[in-house]
Design a protein around this motif. Structure first.
Motif, PDB file in Angstrom:
ATOM      1  N   LYS A 104      13.695 -17.582  13.079  1.00  0.00           N
ATOM      2  CA  LYS A 104      12.404 -17.186  12.529  1.00  0.00           C
ATOM      3  C   LYS A 104      11.355 -18.087  13.148  1.00  0.00           C
ATOM      4  CE  LYS A 104      14.231 -15.938   8.005  1.00  0.00           C
ATOM      5  NZ  LYS A 104      14.243 -16.263   6.573  1.00  0.00           N
ATOM      6  N   GLY A 105      10.153 -17.546  13.290  1.00  0.00           N
ATOM      7  CA  GLY A 105       9.089 -18.361  13.839  1.00  0.00           C
ATOM      8  C   GLY A 105       7.754 -17.669  13.810  1.00  0.00           C
ATOM      9  N   THR A 106       6.750 -18.413  14.231  1.00  0.00           N
ATOM     10  CA  THR A 106       5.399 -17.890  14.336  1.00  0.00           C
ATOM     11  C   THR A 106       5.082 -17.740  15.820  1.00  0.00           C
ATOM     12  OG1 THR A 106       4.763 -18.969  12.281  1.00  0.00           O
ATOM     13  CG2 THR A 106       2.979 -18.261  13.745  1.00  0.00           C
ATOM     14  N   PHE A 107       4.723 -16.529  16.200  1.00  0.00           N
ATOM     15  CA  PHE A 107       4.426 -16.177  17.581  1.00  0.00           C
ATOM     16  C   PHE A 107       2.944 -15.820  17.658  1.00  0.00           C
ATOM     17  CE2 PHE A 107       8.853 -15.755  16.974  1.00  0.00           C
ATOM     18  CZ  PHE A 107       9.493 -15.804  18.209  1.00  0.00           C
ATOM     19  N   VAL A 108       2.182 -16.630  18.363  1.00  0.00           N
ATOM     20  CA  VAL A 108       0.766 -16.330  18.564  1.00  0.00           C
ATOM     21  C   VAL A 108       0.661 -15.645  19.923  1.00  0.00           C
ATOM     22  CG1 VAL A 108      -1.571 -17.252  18.751  1.00  0.00           C
ATOM     23  CG2 VAL A 108       0.064 -18.292  17.145  1.00  0.00           C
ATOM     24  N   VAL A 109       0.180 -14.406  19.907  1.00  0.00           N
ATOM     25  CA  VAL A 109       0.110 -13.600  21.125  1.00  0.00           C
ATOM     26  C   VAL A 109      -1.302 -13.048  21.295  1.00  0.00           C
ATOM     27  CG1 VAL A 109       2.549 -12.943  21.028  1.00  0.00           C
ATOM     28  CG2 VAL A 109       0.856 -11.485  19.936  1.00  0.00           C
ATOM     29  N   THR A 110      -1.624 -12.717  22.534  1.00  0.00           N
ATOM     30  CA  THR A 110      -2.868 -12.018  22.825  1.00  0.00           C
ATOM     31  C   THR A 110      -2.490 -10.663  23.386  1.00  0.00           C
ATOM     32  OG1 THR A 110      -4.055 -14.063  23.261  1.00  0.00           O
ATOM     33  CG2 THR A 110      -5.018 -12.037  24.143  1.00  0.00           C
ATOM     34  N   VAL A 111      -2.954  -9.603  22.708  1.00  0.00           N
ATOM     35  CA  VAL A 111      -2.681  -8.235  23.138  1.00  0.00           C
ATOM     36  C   VAL A 111      -4.025  -7.557  23.364  1.00  0.00           C
ATOM     37  CG1 VAL A 111      -1.577  -6.051  22.545  1.00  0.00           C
ATOM     38  CG2 VAL A 111      -0.573  -8.196  21.745  1.00  0.00           C
ATOM     39  N   SER A 112      -4.241  -7.071  24.559  1.00  0.00           N
ATOM     40  CA  SER A 112      -5.505  -6.402  24.919  1.00  0.00           C
ATOM     41  C   SER A 112      -6.716  -7.239  24.537  1.00  0.00           C
ATOM     42  CB  SER A 112      -5.581  -5.025  24.254  1.00  0.00           C
ATOM     43  OG  SER A 112      -4.513  -4.219  24.668  1.00  0.00           O
ATOM     44  N   GLY A 113      -6.618  -8.551  24.753  1.00  0.00           N
ATOM     45  CA  GLY A 113      -7.737  -9.449  24.487  1.00  0.00           C
ATOM     46  C   GLY A 113      -7.852  -9.927  23.055  1.00  0.00           C
ATOM     47  N   THR A 114      -7.011  -9.439  22.151  1.00  0.00           N
ATOM     48  CA  THR A 114      -7.070  -9.837  20.748  1.00  0.00           C
ATOM     49  C   THR A 114      -5.914 -10.774  20.425  1.00  0.00           C
ATOM     50  OG1 THR A 114      -8.052  -7.709  20.171  1.00  0.00           O
ATOM     51  CG2 THR A 114      -7.092  -8.996  18.378  1.00  0.00           C
ATOM     52  N   LYS A 115      -6.268 -11.964  19.924  1.00  0.00           N
ATOM     53  CA  LYS A 115      -5.265 -12.961  19.566  1.00  0.00           C
ATOM     54  C   LYS A 115      -4.750 -12.680  18.160  1.00  0.00           C
ATOM     55  CE  LYS A 115      -4.808 -17.788  20.603  1.00  0.00           C
ATOM     56  NZ  LYS A 115      -5.516 -19.045  20.846  1.00  0.00           N
ATOM     57  N   THR A 116      -3.420 -12.685  18.004  1.00  0.00           N
ATOM     58  CA  THR A 116      -2.787 -12.363  16.727  1.00  0.00           C
ATOM     59  C   THR A 116      -1.647 -13.334  16.466  1.00  0.00           C
ATOM     60  OG1 THR A 116      -3.245 -10.022  17.118  1.00  0.00           O
ATOM     61  CG2 THR A 116      -1.639 -10.527  15.424  1.00  0.00           C
ATOM     62  N   SER A 117      -1.472 -13.708  15.208  1.00  0.00           N
ATOM     63  CA  SER A 117      -0.346 -14.544  14.808  1.00  0.00           C
ATOM     64  C   SER A 117       0.672 -13.663  14.088  1.00  0.00           C
ATOM     65  CB  SER A 117      -0.834 -15.665  13.877  1.00  0.00           C
ATOM     66  OG  SER A 117       0.255 -16.469  13.487  1.00  0.00           O
ATOM     67  N   LEU A 118       1.909 -13.711  14.566  1.00  0.00           N
ATOM     68  CA  LEU A 118       2.972 -12.887  13.987  1.00  0.00           C
ATOM     69  C   LEU A 118       4.083 -13.786  13.446  1.00  0.00           C
ATOM     70  CD1 LEU A 118       3.261 -10.394  16.981  1.00  0.00           C
ATOM     71  CD2 LEU A 118       2.124  -9.945  14.796  1.00  0.00           C
ATOM     72  N   HIS A 119       4.464 -13.562  12.198  1.00  0.00           N
ATOM     73  CA  HIS A 119       5.599 -14.275  11.624  1.00  0.00           C
ATOM     74  C   HIS A 119       6.796 -13.337  11.776  1.00  0.00           C
ATOM     75  CE1 HIS A 119       7.674 -16.388   8.087  1.00  0.00           C
ATOM     76  NE2 HIS A 119       7.665 -17.214   9.115  1.00  0.00           N
ATOM     77  N   LEU A 120       7.780 -13.741  12.603  1.00  0.00           N
ATOM     78  CA  LEU A 120       8.868 -12.842  12.984  1.00  0.00           C
ATOM     79  C   LEU A 120      10.237 -13.464  12.747  1.00  0.00           C
ATOM     80  CD1 LEU A 120       7.526 -11.828  16.535  1.00  0.00           C
ATOM     81  CD2 LEU A 120       7.229 -10.550  14.402  1.00  0.00           C
ATOM     82  N   SER A 121      11.205 -12.604  12.500  1.00  0.00           N
ATOM     83  CA  SER A 121      12.600 -12.996  12.656  1.00  0.00           C
ATOM     84  C   SER A 121      13.051 -12.357  13.965  1.00  0.00           C
ATOM     85  CB  SER A 121      13.463 -12.515  11.482  1.00  0.00           C
ATOM     86  OG  SER A 121      13.598 -11.122  11.494  1.00  0.00           O
ATOM     87  N   TYR A 122      14.035 -12.956  14.613  1.00  0.00           N
ATOM     88  CA  TYR A 122      14.490 -12.412  15.893  1.00  0.00           C
ATOM     89  C   TYR A 122      15.991 -12.598  16.040  1.00  0.00           C
ATOM     90  CZ  TYR A 122      14.158 -17.336  17.243  1.00  0.00           C
ATOM     91  OH  TYR A 122      14.292 -18.697  17.294  1.00  0.00           O
ATOM     92  N   ILE A 123      16.545 -11.741  16.839  1.00  0.00           N
ATOM     93  CA  ILE A 123      17.948 -11.856  17.219  1.00  0.00           C
ATOM     94  C   ILE A 123      18.013 -11.679  18.729  1.00  0.00           C
ATOM     95  CG2 ILE A 123      18.407  -9.413  16.721  1.00  0.00           C
ATOM     96  CD1 ILE A 123      21.276 -10.307  15.908  1.00  0.00           C
TER      97      ILE A 123
END
Length: 147
Positions: A104-123
């Motif tokens: 699990k973690g927090t992923f800060v990404v920029t998509v089409s110029g918009t910065k977003t913070s996503l709290h995700l689980s991953y496998i």
């Protein structure tokens, strides 16, 4: 002189074998996962390419399935960037030549110029095609978490 050359060749073979063991067994899949995250954030996509199995698939948050080449192309296209990745927890299970990393973690990404913070689980699923080879990411799935 010939004895010196033979000893040099033997030393070279020993060094190559030792390095191969360090690369193959020196990192577990969890460490490779961390390296992948660092490379994504730093934008070092040529180095990232070497850690992905040619058969890799990525199941995106919106349900799209991307191949390894599509995933790399999206990262190289500049429309999607990882700004930072903060892993909160990470666990690894190994079964022979397959390793599964969950976390699990927090992923800060920029998509089409918009910065977003996503709290995700991953496998992540890793394979080691050769016993002395390096772990390669073959499958990745991320799922949004409620905060």
């Amino acid at each position: 002189m010939e004895l010196c050359n033979m000893k040099m060749r033997q030393l070279t073979i020993i060094v190559v074998l030792a390095l191969r063991c360090v690369v193959g067994y020196g990192q577990n899949a969890q460490e490779v996962s961390t390296a992948i995250f660092r490379l994504e954030v730093s934008g070092r996509l040529d180095s990232l390419d070497a850690l992905l199995d040619p058969r890799m698939v990525f199941s995106a948050l919106d349900g799209r399935i991307e191949s390894r080449d599509q995933y790399l192309q999206r990262l190289k296209g500049g429309n999607f960037m990882h700004n930072s990745i903060e892993v909160e927890e990470s666990n690894e299970v190994v079964a022979e030549n397959t390793a599964i990393v969950t976390g699990k973690g927090t992923f800060v990404v920029t998509v089409s110029g918009t910065k977003t913070s996503l709290h995700l689980s991953y496998i992540e699923v890793f394979v080691r095609p050769e016993p002395a080879g390096a772990w390669k990411l073959i499958a990745l799935k991320a799922t949004p978490l409620n905060k």
